[in-house]
Design a protein around this motif. Structure first.
Motif, PDB file in Angstrom:
ATOM      1  N   UNK A 119      10.467   5.521  -2.599  1.00 59.41           N
ATOM      2  CA  UNK A 119       9.493   4.645  -3.266  1.00 59.41           C
ATOM      3  C   UNK A 119       9.771   3.187  -2.903  1.00 59.41           C
ATOM      4  N   UNK A 120      11.046   2.797  -2.905  1.00 55.98           N
ATOM      5  CA  UNK A 120      11.405   1.424  -2.522  1.00 55.98           C
ATOM      6  C   UNK A 120      11.001   1.154  -1.078  1.00 55.98           C
ATOM      7  N   UNK A 121      11.363   2.067  -0.177  1.00 47.88           N
ATOM      8  CA  UNK A 121      11.085   1.862   1.243  1.00 47.88           C
ATOM      9  C   UNK A 121       9.585   1.773   1.499  1.00 47.88           C
ATOM     10  N   UNK A 122       8.832   2.673   0.911  1.00 43.39           N
ATOM     11  CA  UNK A 122       7.383   2.644   1.082  1.00 43.39           C
ATOM     12  C   UNK A 122       6.803   1.353   0.514  1.00 43.39           C
ATOM     13  N   UNK A 123       7.271   0.956  -0.662  1.00 39.40           N
ATOM     14  CA  UNK A 123       6.788  -0.281  -1.272  1.00 39.40           C
ATOM     15  C   UNK A 123       7.134  -1.509  -0.451  1.00 39.40           C
ATOM     16  N   UNK A 124       8.337  -1.516   0.081  1.00 34.56           N
ATOM     17  CA  UNK A 124       8.777  -2.661   0.882  1.00 34.56           C
ATOM     18  C   UNK A 124       7.942  -2.778   2.166  1.00 34.56           C
ATOM     19  N   UNK A 125       7.765  -1.650   2.844  1.00 33.13           N
ATOM     20  CA  UNK A 125       6.944  -1.664   4.052  1.00 33.13           C
ATOM     21  C   UNK A 125       5.488  -1.991   3.727  1.00 33.13           C
ATOM     22  N   UNK A 126       4.991  -1.504   2.598  1.00 28.46           N
ATOM     23  CA  UNK A 126       3.616  -1.822   2.191  1.00 28.46           C
ATOM     24  C   UNK A 126       3.459  -3.322   1.989  1.00 28.46           C
TER      25      UNK A 126
END
Length: 190
Positions: A119-126
């Motif tokens: 969730x963090x990684x996806x949010x950060x890339x988003x």
């Protein structure tokens, strides 16, 4: 190094190599050079130690991703930097490996570090993709969250393909394809 640190590092390595089911408390203790009493002095049991080790691995993965993404440049350059970071695809992802383990998935406590990390990684890339869209670097119709989820899926799926083929090449091909697809989303004139 303290016994608790040796136990955590040993658990990290064994979880990556063998998964949760394949990692016994005895194997962790042997690798750490620690006795059973020491392990249970520091941790309530295998699940407690595993969660601690998984959280440490997750923090390391986040730090590596942040380092790649934060190097500056355009959103496209930062997302590409995350994708092309050198990885040993045959070893797979320390965190993603845990998602393949039925005991981890069945336990909210064990699953939490995996879920939180992705969730963090996806949010950060988003966030990076959204910056690129807002700055006019990337096409305005590009959905930041969906694009970030695709980037994460390419990396995780690339690990699976590489391991299935016993070759780094399927991973590298998936990354090259994702980089090309992402580059095709550059705004005209950007």
């Amino acid at each position: 190094m303290e016994t608790s640190e040796r136990l955590i590092e040993s658990a990290q390595a064994l979880l990556w190599e063998r998964g949760y089911i394949g990692t016994s408390p005895k194997a962790i203790q042997e690798r750490a050079g620690a006795g059973q009493g020491s392990m249970y002095h520091h941790f309530r049991g295998k699940p407690d130690l595993a969660v601690t080790a998984m959280r440490r691995s997750a923090a390391q993965l986040r730090a590596q991703a942040e380092e790649q993404i934060a190097r500056g440049g355009t959103a496209l350059e930062r997302a590409t930097a995350y994708l092309v970071r050198e990885r040993d695809a045959m070893r797979g992802c320390r965190v993603g490996r845990m998602a393949m383990d039925p005991d981890v998935i069945a336990s909210p406590e064990l699953r939490a570090p995996v879920e939180e990390t992705f969730a963090w990684l996806t949010g950060h890339l988003a966030g990076v993709i959204a910056e690129g869209v807002a700055a006019g670097e990337l096409r305005p119709g590009l959905d930041p969250h969906d694009t970030a989820a695709a980037i994460v899926a390419v990396v995780q799926g690339g690990y699976v393909l590489a391991r299935a083929a016993d070759s780094q090449e399927p991973f590298d091909a998936a990354v090259r394809g994702a980089v090309a697809l992402l580059a095709a989303q550059a705004a005209p004139g950007a």
